[in-house]
Design an enzyme around this catalytic site. Structure first.
Site, PDB file in Angstrom:
ATOM      1  N   ARG A 212      23.933  14.406  19.807  1.00  0.00           N
ATOM      2  CA  ARG A 212      23.248  13.673  18.752  1.00  0.00           C
ATOM      3  C   ARG A 212      24.167  13.694  17.537  1.00  0.00           C
ATOM      4  NH1 ARG A 212      19.394  17.081  21.181  1.00  0.00           N
ATOM      5  NH2 ARG A 212      17.660  15.960  22.166  1.00  0.00           N
ATOM      6  N   LYS A 251      16.747  19.413  17.804  1.00  0.00           N
ATOM      7  CA  LYS A 251      15.516  18.633  17.943  1.00  0.00           C
ATOM      8  C   LYS A 251      14.492  19.325  18.835  1.00  0.00           C
ATOM      9  CE  LYS A 251      13.976  13.894  18.781  1.00  0.00           C
ATOM     10  NZ  LYS A 251      14.385  12.534  19.202  1.00  0.00           N
ATOM     11  N   HIS A 332      23.911   6.356  18.629  1.00  0.00           N
ATOM     12  CA  HIS A 332      22.924   6.504  19.689  1.00  0.00           C
ATOM     13  C   HIS A 332      23.342   5.734  20.937  1.00  0.00           C
ATOM     14  CE1 HIS A 332      19.443   8.948  19.626  1.00  0.00           C
ATOM     15  NE2 HIS A 332      18.638   8.044  20.147  1.00  0.00           N
ATOM     16  N   ARG A 335      25.574   7.859  22.849  1.00  0.00           N
ATOM     17  CA  ARG A 335      24.805   8.890  23.571  1.00  0.00           C
ATOM     18  C   ARG A 335      24.212   8.297  24.852  1.00  0.00           C
ATOM     19  NH1 ARG A 335      22.156  13.845  23.248  1.00  0.00           N
ATOM     20  NH2 ARG A 335      19.890  13.838  23.479  1.00  0.00           N
ATOM     21  N   HIS A 358      17.701  17.769  26.481  1.00  0.00           N
ATOM     22  CA  HIS A 358      16.334  17.280  26.626  1.00  0.00           C
ATOM     23  C   HIS A 358      15.419  18.381  27.144  1.00  0.00           C
ATOM     24  CE1 HIS A 358      17.920  12.896  27.165  1.00  0.00           C
ATOM     25  NE2 HIS A 358      17.709  13.184  25.908  1.00  0.00           N
ATOM     26  N   TYR A 368      17.201   7.355  28.731  1.00  0.00           N
ATOM     27  CA  TYR A 368      18.613   7.305  28.384  1.00  0.00           C
ATOM     28  C   TYR A 368      19.524   6.760  29.475  1.00  0.00           C
ATOM     29  CZ  TYR A 368      17.702   9.807  24.110  1.00  0.00           C
ATOM     30  OH  TYR A 368      17.254  10.160  22.880  1.00  0.00           O
TER      31      TYR A 368
END
Length: 401
Positions: A212, A251, A332, A335, A358, A368
């Site tokens: 990220r 996160k 992003h 990613r 994740h 993703y």
């Protein structure tokens, strides 16, 4: 019934009812918590309608008075109880509060909101130009706030428990992963452009790790293990609108991880440190120093810096090559591209989940990664050939998996 108590028109008043000298009617009662409460009306029929609703709610164990607060008052109460939330979460809370304050819906009493009202409001928001993503953000605050009201016996049911896509059209732009050709075109442009070549190594690291962007900006020299070629990721760097920097946790708890340095990433990081600006005093944020990326003022770079680098570079590319369009490229997108490439390359989903940080493999799979016809056809051909000739193609299949 008290026959002696009458209003100024001579009508007999019921127990709990009375009329004040200013002719306003009032009804006193004891709520479900044993507290004395009073409601008022200038009209006897209206007062008795309130009495009927109060009695109905009391029979069901509902707190009538609590249900009289407005939607915006409920949200303010709910958010006031949220302590120690992340900066971005607080920004979202303030955004939702401001949006709801500007809506007539926000002034309605929560006890009057039905499921159909909630659905109609969301439909109105989209008709007014609000995106599905914005409405989802609003629902993410309103729904638990009404659940709190339900849990506290202020309302009969939570009117926001329904499937959002049944009401709002999903207008979100699908996330894209760059193809090998697109990636090659973009990175060649960055590498050879006089203005943006200085960001080439940053892009290499993002592409080669799938981090990220806020995790990338939070990296310090102590997080880089060049000997074992590992990158430690256990925090992210954030800057508030007012300019205050702070470090917060990743996160999710699964965000704490180690990432391997590929050869490209290893050399890119080495070059970044070689060209890192010299500063008289290292900036410190929440006890951390030695951030690997600094801006022109000697402060740590944040996500906005990287996003702007890509935005400005994209504008230049589009101006120079209007006949060779590329998707809008952001950190992003890098990613997504990282995740998709390794998923299509056959990496075990649990390993990929770990690299992405994740908490749920479902996110890795459904959000993703992007399947493609070419890759699906290739895998079908390999599996089909393996079934026909297991001895001759076993090595190729194993490599793919």
């Amino acid at each position: 019934m008290d026959k002696k108590r009458k209003d100024y028109k001579g009508r007999v008043l019921r127990t709990g009812e009375s009329q004040r000298k200013d002719l306003v009617y009032q009804y006193r009662y004891t709520d479900c918590h044993g507290k004395r409460k009073t409601v008022y009306s200038s009209n006897l029929q209206e007062l008795r309608q309130k009495e009927k609703e109060i009695q109905k709610q009391m029979d069901d164990g509902i707190d009538y008075e609590a249900g009289q607060i407005t939607v915006i008052e409920l949200l303010e109460k709910y958010i006031s109880l949220k302590k120690g939330v992340r900066y971005n979460t607080q920004v979202n809370y303030n955004f939702v509060l401001n949006l709801v304050r500007a809506e007539a819906f926000g002034q309605r009493k929560i006890s009057t909101i039905k499921v159909s009202d909630a659905k109609l409001w969301f439909a109105k928001l989209q008709k007014d130009g609000r995106s599905c993503s914005t409405i989802s953000t609003v629902r993410g605050v309103v729904k638990p706030a009404f659940q709190m009201a339900y849990d506290e016996d202020a309302i009969r049911k939570n009117p926001f428990i329904f499937k959002l896509t049944d009401v709002v059209v999903n207008d979100a732009v699908p996330r894209v992963a760059l193809t090998e050709e697109q990636l090659s075109i973009w990175m060649d442009f960055i590498k050879n452009d006089k203005t943006y070549t200085k960001y080439y190594d940053e892009f290499i690291v993002l592409l080669g790790t799938g981090m990220r962007v806020s995790e990338f900006c939070g990296l310090t020299m102590s997080d880089l293990d060049f000997k074992n070629r590992k990158i430690r990721v256990d925090h992210q760097l954030v800057r508030e609108r007012g300019g205050k920097y702070y470090v917060e946790e990743t996160k999710t708890a699964s965000g704490c991880r180690f990432l391997p340095m590929t050869d490209e990433v290893y050399h890119a990081l080495k070059r970044m440190l070689e060209h890192r600006p010299k500063v008289k005093s290292e900036p410190m944020v929440d006890g951390r120093v030695g951030f690997i990326m600094l801006d022109k003022n000697g402060n740590p770079k944040v996500a906005l810096h990287i996003e702007n680098e890509m935005r400005w570079a994209m504008k230049k590319y589009q101006k120079l090559y209007p006949d060779k369009p590329l998707p809008n490229i952001t950190p992003h997108v890098f990613r997504h591209t990282f995740c998709t490439n390794y998923a299509n390359g056959g990496m075990d989903i649990k390993d990929l989940q770990y690299l992405m940080g994740h908490s749920d493999a479902g996110v890795t799979l459904n959000v993703y990664t992007h399947a493609s016809y070419d890759h699906a056809a290739e895998q079908m051909a390999k599996i089909s050939n393996f079934r026909k000739n297991p001895d001759t193609v076993e090595e190729g299949v194993t490599a793919a998996v």
